[in-house]
Design an enzyme around this catalytic site. Structure first.
Site, mmCIF file in Angstrom:
data_model
loop_
_atom_site.group_PDB
_atom_site.id
_atom_site.type_symbol
_atom_site.label_atom_id
_atom_site.label_comp_id
_atom_site.label_asym_id
_atom_site.label_seq_id
_atom_site.Cartn_x
_atom_site.Cartn_y
_atom_site.Cartn_z
ATOM 1 N N LYS A 42 27.325 63.136 73.456
ATOM 2 C CA LYS A 42 25.971 63.184 72.892
ATOM 3 C C LYS A 42 25.119 64.241 73.610
ATOM 4 O O LYS A 42 25.505 64.770 74.656
ATOM 5 C CB LYS A 42 25.335 61.792 72.986
ATOM 6 C CG LYS A 42 26.059 60.719 72.157
ATOM 7 C CD LYS A 42 25.320 59.376 72.251
ATOM 8 C CE LYS A 42 26.055 58.278 71.508
ATOM 9 N NZ LYS A 42 25.299 56.994 71.542
ATOM 10 N N TYR A 60 25.238 57.104 61.417
ATOM 11 C CA TYR A 60 24.685 55.828 61.880
ATOM 12 C C TYR A 60 24.175 54.977 60.722
ATOM 13 O O TYR A 60 23.177 54.265 60.870
ATOM 14 C CB TYR A 60 23.571 56.081 62.897
ATOM 15 C CG TYR A 60 24.062 56.478 64.277
ATOM 16 C CD1 TYR A 60 24.930 55.649 65.004
ATOM 17 C CD2 TYR A 60 23.649 57.668 64.878
ATOM 18 C CE1 TYR A 60 25.377 56.003 66.274
ATOM 19 C CE2 TYR A 60 24.089 58.029 66.158
ATOM 20 C CZ TYR A 60 24.943 57.188 66.844
ATOM 21 O OH TYR A 60 25.378 57.533 68.111
ATOM 22 N N ASN A 98 23.332 57.209 76.244
ATOM 23 C CA ASN A 98 24.518 56.623 76.870
ATOM 24 C C ASN A 98 25.742 57.531 76.759
ATOM 25 O O ASN A 98 26.870 57.075 76.801
ATOM 26 C CB ASN A 98 24.782 55.231 76.285
ATOM 27 C CG ASN A 98 24.899 55.267 74.778
ATOM 28 O OD1 ASN A 98 24.992 56.339 74.179
ATOM 29 N ND2 ASN A 98 24.923 54.109 74.154
ATOM 30 N N HIS A 121 29.712 58.536 72.144
ATOM 31 C CA HIS A 121 29.974 57.645 71.015
ATOM 32 C C HIS A 121 31.482 57.561 70.831
ATOM 33 O O HIS A 121 32.177 58.562 70.960
ATOM 34 C CB HIS A 121 29.359 58.199 69.719
ATOM 35 C CG HIS A 121 29.876 57.500 68.488
ATOM 36 N ND1 HIS A 121 29.318 56.331 68.013
ATOM 37 C CD2 HIS A 121 30.932 57.775 67.675
ATOM 38 C CE1 HIS A 121 30.005 55.932 66.950
ATOM 39 N NE2 HIS A 121 30.986 56.784 66.727
ATOM 40 N N GLU A 174 34.215 58.228 60.169
ATOM 41 C CA GLU A 174 33.479 59.139 61.054
ATOM 42 C C GLU A 174 34.228 60.467 61.238
ATOM 43 O O GLU A 174 33.608 61.531 61.306
ATOM 44 C CB GLU A 174 33.231 58.465 62.405
ATOM 45 C CG GLU A 174 32.293 57.260 62.278
ATOM 46 C CD GLU A 174 32.211 56.420 63.550
ATOM 47 O OE1 GLU A 174 32.881 56.762 64.557
ATOM 48 O OE2 GLU A 174 31.482 55.411 63.538
HETATM 49 O O1 CDP Z 1 27.413 53.133 70.610
HETATM 50 P P1 CDP Z 1 27.638 51.653 70.523
HETATM 51 O O2 CDP Z 1 28.603 51.267 69.425
HETATM 52 O O3 CDP Z 1 28.013 51.071 71.859
HETATM 53 O O4 CDP Z 1 26.211 50.988 70.190
HETATM 54 P P2 CDP Z 1 25.503 50.601 68.803
HETATM 55 O O5 CDP Z 1 24.897 49.237 68.990
HETATM 56 O O6 CDP Z 1 26.403 50.811 67.647
HETATM 57 O O7 CDP Z 1 24.279 51.637 68.714
HETATM 58 C C1 CDP Z 1 24.522 52.982 68.399
HETATM 59 C C2 CDP Z 1 23.729 53.846 69.343
HETATM 60 O O8 CDP Z 1 22.332 53.645 69.111
HETATM 61 C C3 CDP Z 1 23.898 53.510 70.829
HETATM 62 O O9 CDP Z 1 25.051 54.111 71.390
HETATM 63 C C4 CDP Z 1 22.614 54.042 71.431
HETATM 64 O O10 CDP Z 1 22.672 55.455 71.670
HETATM 65 C C5 CDP Z 1 21.607 53.796 70.314
HETATM 66 N N1 CDP Z 1 20.798 52.574 70.507
HETATM 67 C C6 CDP Z 1 19.434 52.704 70.760
HETATM 68 O O11 CDP Z 1 18.936 53.815 70.833
HETATM 69 N N2 CDP Z 1 18.661 51.581 70.930
HETATM 70 C C7 CDP Z 1 19.185 50.360 70.833
HETATM 71 N N3 CDP Z 1 18.408 49.279 70.987
HETATM 72 C C8 CDP Z 1 20.554 50.209 70.558
HETATM 73 C C9 CDP Z 1 21.343 51.330 70.406
#
Ligand code: CDP
Ligand code: MG
Length: 153
Positions: A9, A49, A112, A115, A126
């Site tokens: 990212k 997303y 984080n 992805h 994806e």
């Molecule tokens: O990436 P991952 O599958 O672990 O998390 P997700 O719950 O699918 O969320 C996608 C991405 O959204 C995360 O990796 C974060 O970068 C972002 N995110 C965020 O900005 N704020 C949140 N409360 C949860 C996720």
């Protein structure tokens, strides 16, 4: 063999961590099948997303993911989808286990670093969003015989 989509990212690129994060996947024995640097547009962010577009925090995620270029890659190997997710760690860097990429290098819920596709359907969807078939390069990894025993291949 499985293929999974990995995004390094914008925070990963800006923090000069691309090489270190990719090295983890290379060292584990995964094959890199495709890779490129690109600037994600708001439209591409909404496609990638799609499951999060309605969430209250989505506008912040879109602003982050479109703010600066990222690196997209396809990583291949046995059980790659599950293993790469486990190597990446929990979403929030403050909760991710030490030893995972987010646990070792991250301290944010949003920024984080990485992805990784969360299942076979997501991986196929994806990969098709980020790569055309002619951008994916199959090859025979010459070290395969030293990563996996003959009866594991
Ligand atoms: O990436 P991952 O599958 O672990 O998390 P997700 O719950 O699918 O969320 C996608 C991405 O959204 C995360 O990796 C974060 O970068 C972002 N995110 C965020 O900005 N704020 C949140 N409360 C949860 C996720
Ligand atoms: Mg997710």
């Amino acid at each position: 063999m499985e293929r999974t989509l990995v995004l390094l990212k914008p925070d990963c690129v800006q923090r000069r961590l691309v090489g270190r994060v990719l090295a983890r996947f290379e060292e584990k024995g995964f094959n890199l099948m495709a890779m490129k640097l690109l600037r994600v547009t708001p439209e591409l962010a909404r496609r990638h997303y799609a499951e999060h577009v309605q969430k209250g925090w989505y506008p912040h995620l879109e602003a982050f993911i479109t703010a600066s270029p990222l690196v997209a890659a396809i990583v291949e190997g046995p059980e790659a989808i599950r293993v790469v997710r486990e190597m990446v760690g929990a979403t929030n860097g403050l909760k991710a286990a030490p030893g995972t990429i987010r646990g070792d290098l991250g301290s944010s819920h949003q920024m984080n670093l990485v992805h990784a596709s969360d299942g076979p359907e997501a991986a196929a969807r994806e990969i098709a969003i980020f790569f055309k078939p002619d951008e994916i390069h199959a090859y025979e990894p010459t070290l395969e015989c030293w990563f996996h025993a003959a009866d594991e291949r």
